[in-house]
Design a protein around this motif. Structure first.
Motif, PDB file in Angstrom:
ATOM      1  N   UNK A  82     -85.768  63.379  94.774  1.00 58.12           N
ATOM      2  CA  UNK A  82     -85.378  62.797  93.820  1.00 58.12           C
ATOM      3  C   UNK A  82     -85.580  63.163  92.449  1.00 58.12           C
ATOM      4  N   UNK A  83     -84.685  62.974  91.499  1.00 58.44           N
ATOM      5  CA  UNK A  83     -84.355  63.617  90.364  1.00 58.44           C
ATOM      6  C   UNK A  83     -84.325  62.541  89.334  1.00 58.44           C
ATOM      7  N   UNK A 140     -94.976  69.727  98.996  1.00 57.68           N
ATOM      8  CA  UNK A 140     -93.941  68.958  97.814  1.00 57.68           C
ATOM      9  C   UNK A 140     -93.863  70.072  96.622  1.00 57.68           C
ATOM     10  N   UNK A 141     -92.711  70.019  95.868  1.00 56.64           N
ATOM     11  CA  UNK A 141     -92.401  70.858  94.617  1.00 56.64           C
ATOM     12  C   UNK A 141     -91.963  70.021  93.546  1.00 56.64           C
ATOM     13  N   UNK A 142     -92.521  70.005  92.376  1.00 52.31           N
ATOM     14  CA  UNK A 142     -91.912  69.438  91.314  1.00 52.31           C
ATOM     15  C   UNK A 142     -91.330  70.563  90.453  1.00 52.31           C
ATOM     16  N   UNK A 143     -90.125  70.309  89.715  1.00 50.40           N
ATOM     17  CA  UNK A 143     -89.629  71.454  89.042  1.00 50.40           C
ATOM     18  C   UNK A 143     -88.949  70.787  87.799  1.00 50.40           C
ATOM     19  N   UNK A 144     -88.894  71.348  86.843  1.00 48.82           N
ATOM     20  CA  UNK A 144     -88.053  70.848  85.610  1.00 48.82           C
ATOM     21  C   UNK A 144     -86.955  72.211  85.475  1.00 48.82           C
ATOM     22  N   UNK A 145     -85.846  71.581  85.062  1.00 44.61           N
ATOM     23  CA  UNK A 145     -84.769  72.638  84.563  1.00 44.61           C
ATOM     24  C   UNK A 145     -83.863  72.087  83.435  1.00 44.61           C
ATOM     25  N   UNK A 146     -83.314  72.973  82.735  1.00 46.89           N
ATOM     26  CA  UNK A 146     -82.504  72.462  81.490  1.00 46.89           C
ATOM     27  C   UNK A 146     -81.211  72.018  82.359  1.00 46.89           C
ATOM     28  N   UNK A 147     -80.744  70.777  81.781  1.00 49.90           N
ATOM     29  CA  UNK A 147     -79.538  70.091  82.020  1.00 49.90           C
ATOM     30  C   UNK A 147     -78.705  69.595  80.865  1.00 49.90           C
ATOM     31  N   UNK A 203     -80.471  68.031  77.685  1.00 51.65           N
ATOM     32  CA  UNK A 203     -82.151  67.773  78.020  1.00 51.65           C
ATOM     33  C   UNK A 203     -82.507  68.393  79.398  1.00 51.65           C
ATOM     34  N   UNK A 204     -83.305  67.729  80.060  1.00 53.46           N
ATOM     35  CA  UNK A 204     -84.021  68.219  81.593  1.00 53.46           C
ATOM     36  C   UNK A 204     -83.581  67.301  82.559  1.00 53.46           C
ATOM     37  N   UNK A 205     -83.637  68.065  83.594  1.00 51.46           N
ATOM     38  CA  UNK A 205     -83.555  67.472  84.978  1.00 51.46           C
ATOM     39  C   UNK A 205     -85.224  67.689  85.613  1.00 51.46           C
ATOM     40  N   UNK A 206     -85.676  66.819  86.098  1.00 47.91           N
ATOM     41  CA  UNK A 206     -87.050  66.828  86.991  1.00 47.91           C
ATOM     42  C   UNK A 206     -86.640  66.571  88.174  1.00 47.91           C
ATOM     43  N   UNK A 207     -86.752  67.315  89.225  1.00 50.13           N
ATOM     44  CA  UNK A 207     -86.548  67.169  90.724  1.00 50.13           C
ATOM     45  C   UNK A 207     -87.990  67.199  91.577  1.00 50.13           C
ATOM     46  N   UNK A 208     -88.328  66.332  92.336  1.00 50.02           N
ATOM     47  CA  UNK A 208     -89.531  66.332  93.229  1.00 50.02           C
ATOM     48  C   UNK A 208     -88.884  66.153  94.519  1.00 50.02           C
ATOM     49  N   UNK A 209     -89.253  66.986  95.210  1.00 48.27           N
ATOM     50  CA  UNK A 209     -89.008  67.260  96.723  1.00 48.27           C
ATOM     51  C   UNK A 209     -90.242  67.433  97.646  1.00 48.27           C
ATOM     52  N   UNK A 210     -89.955  66.824  98.881  1.00 52.77           N
ATOM     53  CA  UNK A 210     -91.035  66.980  99.720  1.00 52.77           C
ATOM     54  C   UNK A 210     -90.504  67.048 101.089  1.00 52.77           C
ATOM     55  N   UNK A 211     -91.072  67.790 101.877  1.00 51.08           N
ATOM     56  CA  UNK A 211     -90.963  67.826 103.277  1.00 51.08           C
ATOM     57  C   UNK A 211     -92.212  67.366 104.070  1.00 51.08           C
ATOM     58  N   UNK A 238     -93.227  56.918  95.686  1.00 50.65           N
ATOM     59  CA  UNK A 238     -94.024  57.764  94.956  1.00 50.65           C
ATOM     60  C   UNK A 238     -93.222  58.524  93.915  1.00 50.65           C
ATOM     61  N   UNK A 239     -92.320  59.240  94.389  1.00 53.00           N
ATOM     62  CA  UNK A 239     -91.528  60.183  93.775  1.00 53.00           C
ATOM     63  C   UNK A 239     -90.595  59.265  92.427  1.00 53.00           C
ATOM     64  N   UNK A 240     -90.217  58.089  92.927  1.00 55.70           N
ATOM     65  CA  UNK A 240     -89.503  57.186  91.904  1.00 55.70           C
ATOM     66  C   UNK A 240     -90.395  56.775  90.747  1.00 55.70           C
ATOM     67  N   UNK A 241     -91.690  56.035  91.220  1.00 60.92           N
ATOM     68  CA  UNK A 241     -92.574  55.749  90.087  1.00 60.92           C
ATOM     69  C   UNK A 241     -92.852  56.847  89.349  1.00 60.92           C
ATOM     70  N   UNK A 242     -93.390  58.251  89.905  1.00 61.00           N
ATOM     71  CA  UNK A 242     -93.866  59.177  89.057  1.00 61.00           C
ATOM     72  C   UNK A 242     -92.617  59.749  88.227  1.00 61.00           C
ATOM     73  N   UNK A 243     -91.456  59.871  88.597  1.00 64.81           N
ATOM     74  CA  UNK A 243     -90.492  60.403  87.827  1.00 64.81           C
ATOM     75  C   UNK A 243     -90.154  59.588  86.590  1.00 64.81           C
ATOM     76  N   UNK A 244     -90.210  58.049  86.905  1.00 63.23           N
ATOM     77  CA  UNK A 244     -89.917  57.146  85.603  1.00 63.23           C
ATOM     78  C   UNK A 244     -91.029  57.463  84.545  1.00 63.23           C
ATOM     79  N   UNK A 245     -92.415  57.581  85.180  1.00 64.56           N
ATOM     80  CA  UNK A 245     -93.540  57.909  84.266  1.00 64.56           C
ATOM     81  C   UNK A 245     -93.204  59.092  83.308  1.00 64.56           C
ATOM     82  N   UNK A 246     -92.814  60.153  84.166  1.00 62.99           N
ATOM     83  CA  UNK A 246     -92.512  61.464  83.331  1.00 62.99           C
ATOM     84  C   UNK A 246     -91.470  61.137  82.273  1.00 62.99           C
TER      85      UNK A 246
END
Length: 157
Positions: free
Chosen positions: A26-27, A108-115, A118-126, A144-152
């Motif tokens: 999710x991003x 899982x990995x959370x990462x932030x990158x320039x876009x 602004x920025x793109x936050x990606x949360x990915x898990x296996x 979990x990811x959707x709620x967390x990304x909205x919070x960020x």
């Protein structure tokens, strides 16, 4: 005899084949600099500041690695261990050691990158489903990811 042996062998092969890992990614786009967003993500226990279902986060160390114990609103506890962190690249990877989510072998990995500006936050898990269907496990992690990304996104503005 051969007619019975072939199906029995096929059944045996299916039962020893490991479950295939499921993945969820999710991003969210945030209108803030990557540095500001990474600061919002914070340290390993920073999740307690931006994820709406986390009531409390307690940090500890075990075998030289940071662990966080997350107390969930409404009850329940998740214990996670940070596997790697790179503040320069703005990402961290963690595993779940225990908790109520219907998953196992979770990484899982959370990462932030320039876009753009602004920025793109990606949360990915296996992970593998545990005690639930693959779809239910994926749905739980996606939530979990959707709620967390909205919070960020809300906090980083």
């Amino acid at each position: 005899m051969l007619k019975i042996a072939v199906p029995a062998m096929a059944l045996a092969m299916v039962s020893i084949t490991p479950a295939i890992a499921l993945e969820v990614t999710k991003s969210v786009m945030v209108q803030a600099s990557p540095e500001a967003v990474w600061k919002t993500v914070g340290g390993f226990c920073g999740i307690g500041d931006w994820h709406p279902v986390i009531e409390k986060c307690v940090l500890s160390k075990k075998d030289g690695k940071e662990e966080r114990t997350l107390s969930l609103k409404g009850g329940g506890t998740i214990v996670e261990q940070e596997q790697s962190r790179n503040d320069k690249k703005m990402d961290y990877t963690y595993t779940i050691l225990s908790g109520p989510l219907p998953v196992e072998d979770y990484r899982s990995t959370i990462m932030v990158e320039k876009d753009g500006s602004g920025s793109k936050v990606t949360w990915t898990g296996s992970f593998k489903a545990k005690g639930a269907s693959d779809d239910k496990a994926k749905e739980a992690i996606a939530g979990v990811y959707d709620a967390g990304l909205k919070g960020i996104a809300a906090k980083a503005k």
